[in-house]
Each structure stands twice: as structure tokens, then as C-alpha cells.
Design an enzyme around this catalytic site. Structure first.
Site, PDB file in Angstrom:
ATOM      1  N   HIS A 133       0.864  -1.174   0.000  1.00 43.44           N
ATOM      2  CA  HIS A 133       0.000   0.000   0.000  1.00 43.44           C
ATOM      3  C   HIS A 133       0.914   1.241   0.000  1.00 43.44           C
ATOM      4  CE1 HIS A 133      -4.145  -1.578   1.665  1.00 43.44           C
ATOM      5  NE2 HIS A 133      -3.857  -2.053   0.469  1.00 43.44           N
ATOM      6  N   GLU A 135       1.484   3.713   2.118  1.00 44.18           N
ATOM      7  CA  GLU A 135       2.273   3.958   3.330  1.00 44.18           C
ATOM      8  C   GLU A 135       3.344   2.875   3.502  1.00 44.18           C
ATOM      9  OE1 GLU A 135      -0.989   3.739   2.926  1.00 44.18           O
ATOM     10  OE2 GLU A 135      -2.110   4.852   4.444  1.00 44.18           O
ATOM     11  N   SER A 183      -6.899   7.842   4.167  1.00 45.04           N
ATOM     12  CA  SER A 183      -6.974   7.279   5.526  1.00 45.04           C
ATOM     13  C   SER A 183      -6.377   5.867   5.563  1.00 45.04           C
ATOM     14  CB  SER A 183      -8.450   7.243   5.929  1.00 45.04           C
ATOM     15  OG  SER A 183      -8.620   6.749   7.228  1.00 45.04           O
ATOM     16  N   CYS A 187      -5.476   2.079   6.043  1.00 47.88           N
ATOM     17  CA  CYS A 187      -6.180   0.811   6.303  1.00 47.88           C
ATOM     18  C   CYS A 187      -5.599   0.150   7.563  1.00 47.88           C
ATOM     19  CB  CYS A 187      -6.001  -0.113   5.095  1.00 47.88           C
ATOM     20  SG  CYS A 187      -4.448  -1.032   5.124  1.00 47.88           S
ATOM     21  N   CYS A 226      -1.723  -0.654   7.213  1.00 49.56           N
ATOM     22  CA  CYS A 226      -0.839   0.519   7.288  1.00 49.56           C
ATOM     23  C   CYS A 226      -0.881   1.123   8.691  1.00 49.56           C
ATOM     24  CB  CYS A 226      -1.247   1.540   6.229  1.00 49.56           C
ATOM     25  SG  CYS A 226      -1.079   0.876   4.552  1.00 49.56           S
TER      26      CYS A 226
END
Lengths: 146, 146
Positions: B51, B53, B78, B80, B83
Site C-alpha cells: 500500500h 504507506e 486514511s 487501512c 498501514c
């Protein structure tokens, strides 16, 4: 004697150790078949995200949501917050943990989120981590963000 | 106008989009310097763990615990549960989130764990994700385990 899937995770941990890495391994099981396996890659890849469970999920590749929902993930060590988060993201309903004596991760968050958690306290898993941590405390602390 | 670091995360998201990927980007900032940047790699690498991040943290490399403790991670969306777990593992104390209109991750867990969370609701972040989700609902659902 650990069951066949936990044995697979232990083999992965030992493979990591033989590569000079941190000995934590994992397998992902769906329908009684291993569909992914992996081990911690901090040393081997210089990776901060390839913990054992993460490397296993990555190696399993892109699976459909309904596959993850039928999986059990086996890991030699209690999952840290990151690996716990990955299990929750993909809604894997069941986790078998080799041991949580040398490190206890975010098991409570797993349980509170409805995940079935089974801690085996396998003597070989405990021995492998105890020996590694005693010999490599700095590396181990790095791996858990301490 | 987003601040310079959120702009860096948005640039990463756009880079992902230009590669045919899911447009979520992130930068890791320590001492007013970007020390890592990255974007979602589901399509590009066939990855289920990169992902935005996570890719940013991986690209930042192996940092000492006391570096993470001084960092802010910027992300266009935002975070998950996975992350979020990585942020908690490395005890990153501060997260700036571009938007949580199109997806709200595990922000409450971050806040409950003492992380400082700032949600900007940046119009460009919202627009990028709205357009992507509308055009690629299946890919998007895969990325969040649905």
C-alpha cells in the site's frame, strides 16, 4: 510434534535463519493446501515490511476476498501490530501461532476483531526465537520497532 | 493548497496513477525532511502489501527506532488496518491524512493508541480517489480486502 502446516511455517523460519535472517516463518492455508509461504526478510532484503506473515501474504499473490475468508495463517511467532493489521485487512478468520512466550504481539486486537486465535506454544518455535534473540538483541529490537 | 509534504504524497499518488496503479501516495518526514516516499504497488508489482504507506516505509529503509519516533507520515488516504499497524509497530507519533471521505481506515485505533491524527480533507486527494474508485470499483475493493 507440530501439525503439518505449523511445520511448514517452522521450515520457513529455519530457511530464514540459514540465510542469516530473523527466523520467523509463515504459511497461508486455504482448503487444506498451502497457497503461500514466506519468512522475515529484514536482513535479506533490507526490508522493514517483510515480516514473516507479510512475506507469506506477498508470496501468495493477489487472492480474491473470498479466498482470504477461507484461510488460516500459520506463523511461528505472535503477530506484531503490522502483521495483525494485514490479517484484519484481508479478513483472514483464523490464525495459528507457534508461540507467544518470547514476544506477544497484537493478539488481543485479533480476538477482539473476531479472529480465531490458537496459540500452540510449540517448543521448537520458542527455542529458535530464544536463541536468536539472545544472540542478536539489537536486530530483534529493530524488527519490533524498539 | 496542500502543504509541501502532503503535496509530496499527492505527487506519489499521481505517479502511481500514471503507471496504471491505484493512486495512493505517502511520504515519511523526519526533521522537516522527506526520508522516504512511495505509492501503492498492487498493479505495478502485483503486491498485496505495498500500500502507499507501506511502500513509503519500505523505501525509507531500515531506520533506527528513535528516527521513527520523530517522524510524521503523510498519506493521501486514511490508512487501512495494515498501514495503521505498521505505523503502530514503528511508533510513528503523527499522521497527516489527505482525506477520509472516500475511505475511512483504522484512524480510531491510531488515536486510541496515542497517535496524533490530522485529517486535511484535501479536495485534490478526494477527487483523485473518487475518480479512481468510480472507474475501477473491483480493483479498489480488492485493495481493501472487500
Amino acid at each position: 510434534m507440530a501439525d503439518i502446516f505449523l511445520r511448514g511455517a517452522i521450515e520457513e523460519a529455519k530457511r530464514g535463519l540459514s540465510e542469516g535472517g530473523i527466523p520467523i516463518g509463515s504459511v497461508l492455508v486455504c482448503d487444506n493446501q498451502i497457497i503461500g509461504r514466506g519468512h522475515n526478510q529484514r536482513i535479506q532484503k533490507g526490508s522493514v515490511i517483510h515480516h514473516g506473515e507479510m512475506n507469506c501474504l506477498e508470496n501468495a499473490g493477489r487472492q480474491k476476498a473470498d479466498v482470504y475468508r477461507q484461510c488460516t495463517i500459520y506463523t511461528t511467532l505472535s503477530p506484531c501490530p503490522m502483521c495483525t493489521g494485514a490479517i484484519l485487512l484481508y479478513r483472514i478468520p483464523s490464525v495459528v501461532i507457534g508461540e507467544n512466550v518470547t514476544f506477544k504481539g497484537a493478539e488481543d486486537l485479533l480476538r477482539d476483531s473476531g479472529v480465531n486465535v490458537d496459540v500452540v506454544q510449540d517448543p521448537e518455535c520458542i527455542q529458535i526465537m530464544r536463541a536468536f534473540i539472545a544472540a542478536n538483541p539489537g536486530l530483534w529490537n529493530e524488527d519490533i520497532g524498539v
